[in-house]
Design an enzyme around this catalytic site. Sequence first.
Site, short mmCIF file in Angstrom:
data_model
loop_
_atom_site.label_atom_id
_atom_site.label_comp_id
_atom_site.label_asym_id
_atom_site.label_seq_id
_atom_site.Cartn_x
_atom_site.Cartn_y
_atom_site.Cartn_z
CG PHE A 45 69.95 60.56 0.74
CD1 PHE A 45 70.10 60.23 2.08
CD2 PHE A 45 71.04 60.44 -0.09
CE1 PHE A 45 71.32 59.79 2.56
CE2 PHE A 45 72.27 60.01 0.38
CZ PHE A 45 72.40 59.69 1.71
CG ASP A 46 61.98 61.52 1.98
OD1 ASP A 46 61.90 62.57 1.33
OD2 ASP A 46 61.15 61.18 2.83
CE LYS A 47 63.71 68.48 -1.56
NZ LYS A 47 63.15 69.22 -0.42
#
Length: 414
Positions: free
Chosen positions: A299-301
């Site tokens: 994930f790209d937070k």
Amino acid sequence: MLQKTAMIVSGAGLLVSWLYGEMGGLDTSWLAVFLCGLPIARAALKELFIEKTINSDVLVTIAIVAAVAVGEIFAAGEVALIMMLGMWLENRTVAKAASALEEMVQMAPQTARIKRQDEWVEVVLEKVSRGDLILVKPGEKVPADGIVANGQAAVNQAALTGESLPVDKRVGDEVFMGTINTNGSIEVVAQRVGEETTFAKVTRLVAEAMERKAPVQRLLDKWAAWIVPSSLALAALMFFLTGDLVRAVTILIVFCPCALVLATPTAIMAGIGSAAKHGILIKSGVALEQIGLVNALLFDKTGTLTEGKLQVTGVARLRSVRQEDVLRVAAALERHSEHPLAQAIVAAGEAQRLELPEVESFLVHPGNGVSGSIEGKEVCSWGTVASLRKWVFPPMNCDRCRKIRKKRAKPPFS
């Protein structure tokens, strides 16, 4: 739109035929046969003779032709309508993936303001050349990749880098096409234009990735190469044993599994809809199919697992100043700024219902902060987007702050 219209008209024709039978010697089921059946037959012939493949279109076409041959026009129209419904659901899921590319293309600026003979002239994007000096005002998109030659600004690069906060750009910094100037005016020397820009390369990669993705595959297509020959063989065997053409054709019609035709597109539409209700957006039916093979997620937070909105989580006291006073003065000063950090500080002050004092002599120091006079005292902030703003209160005066800023050092806190 044409598919949807054809289905509505075909459905109306089948309903009239079912309720009233023939009208004026004409069976309205023929509407479904022609409007829905002919596109399916055309696709089947293309796949069979040009692409050399056998899929569900071939099986459905055989069933429609067989039903018409024995006079079962209603059955033929019904099969054609159900197949068209499956194709329409499938196209809707595929269109969601294409919309992502369209959104990216629309993000590109259409014009640019370049310098010609000491005047700023607005031209179409195609006329921008390497080396041109471009003026980008607040709220405008950067029309080319280049280097900042003059001015300072906070640039929103989320479209390319995913960064949720604007990035401060000064003289010598690089900016990219498609990014948005949120505040401050800058002059940019174009380094890469048109297809050479980073934005164009990203768009091209997305388009190539979409082309590599196979269309949503109906469950029946996986078995069509076996089902079609089997149905023809059984129909031929039935006719050989009984000599009854109707019975042979019945096998072909029964072999057309309408439920399997609708299975995958219906399941995908239901899955995408259910995920959307839980805040999960899926743009492609193919992605939904392939996620069953995934055993790890990265994930790209920012903006994915988080909202990407700044919040004040705490206030550090300076000297003997109370936390409430720090926030009250900070919010009052930042109320006049458009910086993302400023908006978070103001929101924190409003959340605590603090009475904000008036600010005089307000000044913006691009890339460094803001300053002003509050209740007869000078107050300065120090910081950029990359770090939280720090606050300097009396007895440290504004002149000393300016000297510190010139040295590009953090002010002391005691």
